[in-house]
Write an enzyme that holds these catalytic residues in place. Structure first.
Site, short mmCIF file in Angstrom:
data_model
loop_
_atom_site.label_atom_id
_atom_site.label_comp_id
_atom_site.label_asym_id
_atom_site.label_seq_id
_atom_site.Cartn_x
_atom_site.Cartn_y
_atom_site.Cartn_z
N ASP A 1 0.87 -1.17 0.00
CA ASP A 1 0.00 0.00 0.00
C ASP A 1 0.90 1.23 0.00
O ASP A 1 2.10 1.14 0.27
CB ASP A 1 -0.91 -0.03 1.22
CG ASP A 1 -2.05 0.97 1.11
OD1 ASP A 1 -2.19 1.59 0.04
OD2 ASP A 1 -2.80 1.14 2.09
N ASP B 1 -3.48 7.22 -3.91
CA ASP B 1 -4.84 7.67 -4.19
C ASP B 1 -5.43 8.34 -2.95
O ASP B 1 -4.88 8.24 -1.85
CB ASP B 1 -5.71 6.49 -4.63
CG ASP B 1 -5.71 5.37 -3.61
OD1 ASP B 1 -6.69 5.26 -2.86
OD2 ASP B 1 -4.72 4.60 -3.55
N ALA C 1 -11.53 2.46 0.28
CA ALA C 1 -12.32 3.19 1.27
C ALA C 1 -13.62 2.47 1.65
O ALA C 1 -14.65 3.10 1.84
CB ALA C 1 -12.62 4.60 0.77
N CYS D 1 -13.44 -25.89 15.45
CA CYS D 1 -12.46 -25.89 14.36
C CYS D 1 -11.44 -26.99 14.64
O CYS D 1 -11.21 -27.34 15.79
CB CYS D 1 -11.78 -24.51 14.31
SG CYS D 1 -10.33 -24.40 13.24
N CYS E 1 -8.21 -26.90 13.13
CA CYS E 1 -6.90 -26.45 12.66
C CYS E 1 -5.83 -26.91 13.65
O CYS E 1 -6.15 -27.38 14.75
CB CYS E 1 -6.89 -24.93 12.50
SG CYS E 1 -6.74 -24.01 14.05
N CYS F 1 -6.44 -25.39 17.18
CA CYS F 1 -7.65 -25.83 17.88
C CYS F 1 -7.63 -27.33 18.17
O CYS F 1 -8.33 -27.79 19.07
CB CYS F 1 -8.88 -25.46 17.06
SG CYS F 1 -9.05 -23.68 16.84
#
EC number: 2.4.2.48
Length: 580
Positions: A91, A126, A192, A275, A277, A280
């Site tokens: 960015d 921008d 935005a 979960c 994963c 978890c």
């Protein structure tokens, strides 16, 4: 020289699975870029790459304004600075501009700095106009943004984002998108929108995204700046978003917040992890709560990343199966404001229909009242009405209402499930030709039934359903078992080519592709010079040269507008060439 390619591999709704390549590095989209704060690494970029994140985003303004980071980045480059060999997007400081009202750098300086440190995808400075800003401010900010875009276009030597701004004014968003599409940029973020998501204004988000998409070139990927919560992925991808970024995985973890595809939980609320994963599976909520803050934050951030990755994979699998709308419908019920956004999206029928595939790998399931507004249903009803004028004999379908009897074997009418069963009757030998003619009229458009008026239709010995379609000893088409639509043979293509005026059903290719198409080789996007704008994804098409001579027939991956824009990837999977 900028090395950047984007191609579509599969699609559903307005969403697509794509391949993005920049500087020799490839990722599959939809993809998310974890946000990296070079001053504070909760999870290292190297770990992110090992987890399967092939692209990250960081802030070039922070690096530019931090002397030690700036010097090292200029010395060794951003990839070595972050110890990451994937794609790095940056960015420009626009987020700081929106949040804090100012940045101490010019547009030219930040663009040149991004190139000097070797980023893969840059962003010019921008002006992000927040939602509900006065019209005059939005117009002035956009004027400056477009001026800076022009400056960046002239000096850039890397792939670059050009963010679509315009606050909550749809006409300004569309105008900005069109102006930026005329310039030489690679990716278009929609900017935005974080304030809209933070305040759950998802309905307004839909308006902003669709207004932007309607003005953007369809051959460039679109990034929804600041969108990183998994609950929004399905809806956003269905609108046509290809890229996301997320700082939420780390920011939420610091506040003991736990991401799920349906929303956010606080760690204190959880007795069980929903979960599986690695985090978890190893720890209980209680064990995490008892850990030191720093360790707990890191583990929660890892979980949040896993669930983000899992949901994006779920979205991609839904696209492959033709089930994205069902996933959107399911996810929309996780929050009333998301549900309102889903209903709002379904009001944009013209935009959605142009991107909706003509056929899908899965049957249509009536899972809600909203599912009756999916573009595949609306299109089917409209086309059935047209066919009814030529084939007035009808039957009652429990989902689609009165439909022509001779469409009852075809998608989506036969391949659908609702509360009541729909019994499919096998066609009799005397009327089977009517089924073929009606499907041609439905699939290829008005008047195309004439191409099959003398056809002999072979029925499958096993199922009794239509299969091979012939006339005068030549193969015209196949009545597909999976969806009851027609795949053209070259003789059928010749007949349609004679009946239909240019440019209907046509994909026009250049001289380089002509000999290959004639021999039945696939057509790639860079060789397409024109196409019928009414072509839809997965349509059967006629491939012709500049003189409208038939070369081949096949199935297109792209719609008519995309066929004229894309320069990378497959355009038409050729089934038959005139010489093969």
């Amino acid at each position: 020289m900028v090395e950047f390619k984007f191609e579509v591999k599969a699609r559903d709704a307005a969403g697509r699975i794509g391949k993005l390549e920049v500087n020799g590095k490839k990722i599959e989209t939809p993809a998310i870029m974890p946000v990296i704060n070079p001053k504070q690494l909760t999870v290292t970029p190297k770990e992110l790459k090992e987890m399967g994140f092939g692209i990250i985003i960081t802030n070039s303004y922070i690096i530019y304004k931090t002397p030690e980071l700036r010097e090292k980045a200029l010395e060794v480059g951003i990839h070595r600075l972050l110890d990451y060999d994937g794609i790095i997007e940056v960015d420009s400081g626009s987020f700081q501009l929106m949040r804090y009202g100012g940045v101490d750098v010019t547009n030219r300086e930040i663009v040149e700095f991004q190139e000097r440190i070797g980023v893969d995808i840059g962003t010019f400075l921008d002006i992000p106009t927040p939602p509900d800003a006065p019209r005059e401010k939005a117009e002035e900010d956009l004027r400056i943004t477009l001026e800076r875009a022009k400056e960046a276009e002239e000096i850039k030597g890397i792939a670059m984002n050009a963010a679509v701004q315009g606050s909550t004014y749809p006409d300004l968003r569309t105008y900005a998108a069109r102006k930026l599409s005329e310039m030489n940029f690679e990716i278009h973020p929609i900017g935005a929108v974080v304030p809209l998501m933070e305040s759950y204004r998802y309905r307004d988000l839909v308006d902003v995204v669709i207004a932007s998409k309607q003005g953007l070139r369809s051959d460039r990927p679109v990034h929804l700046f600041g969108a990183g919560h998994p609950m929004i992925f399905a809806l956003a991808v269905a609108m046509g978003i290809d890229l996301f970024d997320s700082a939420s995985y780390a920011l939420y973890a610091k506040d003991d917040r736990y991401l799920t595809p349906e929303g956010t939980k606080h760690l204190s609320e959880l007795e069980y992890f929903p979960c599986s994963c690695p985090v978890c599976s190893r720890y209980t909520p209680r064990e995490l709560r008892e850990m030191p803050k720093e360790e707990r934050t890191r583990l929660l951030a890892l979980h949040n990343l896993w669930v983000i990755r899992e949901e994006l994979n779920r979205v991609k699998q839904a696209i492959k199966e033709g089930e994205l709308w069902r996933l959107v419908d399911e996810r929309a019920r996780s929050h009333p404001k998301l549900y309102a956004a889903y209903k709002r999206l379904l009001e944009y029928q013209d935009y959605l229909e142009k991107n909706e595939p003509i056929t899908k790998a899965s049957a249509f399931f009536k899972v809600s009242e909203e599912s009756l507004k999916w573009p595949i249903v609306q299109r089917a009803k409209a086309r059935a009405e047209r066919v009814k004028a030529k084939f007035p004999e009808t039957i009652n379908h429990p989902i689609f209402g009165e439909i022509p009897k001779y469409l009852s074997l075809s998608y989506p009418f036969a391949q659908s499930e609702g509360e009541e069963d729909f019994t499919i009757e096998k066609p009799g030998k005397r009327e089977v030709r009517n089924y073929v003619m009606a499907v041609a009229e439905y699939q290829f458009g008005e008047g195309t039934r004439e191409a099959f008026k003398d056809a002999f239709v072979e029925l499958s010995r096993k199922t009794g359903m239509p299969r091979q379609i012939k006339a005068k000893g030549k193969h015209l088409a196949t009545f597909r078992a999976e969806d009851g639509l027609l795949t053209l043979g070259i003789e059928g293509a010749k007949r349609l080519h004679e009946i239909l005026p240019f440019p209907r059903m046509r994909v026009v290719v250049d001289e380089d592709a002509e000999p290959f198409a004639r021999k039945g080789k696939n057509v790639f996007a860079k060789f397409v010079i024109d196409a019928d704008e009414n072509i839809r994804p997965y349509d059967e098409v006629l491939i012709v040269n500049r003189n409208d001579e038939l070369l081949a027939t096949g199935q297109t991956l792209l719609n008519g507008r995309e066929l004229k824009l894309f320069q990378s990837g497959l355009a038409v999977k050729v089934r038959r060439g005139v010489e093969k």
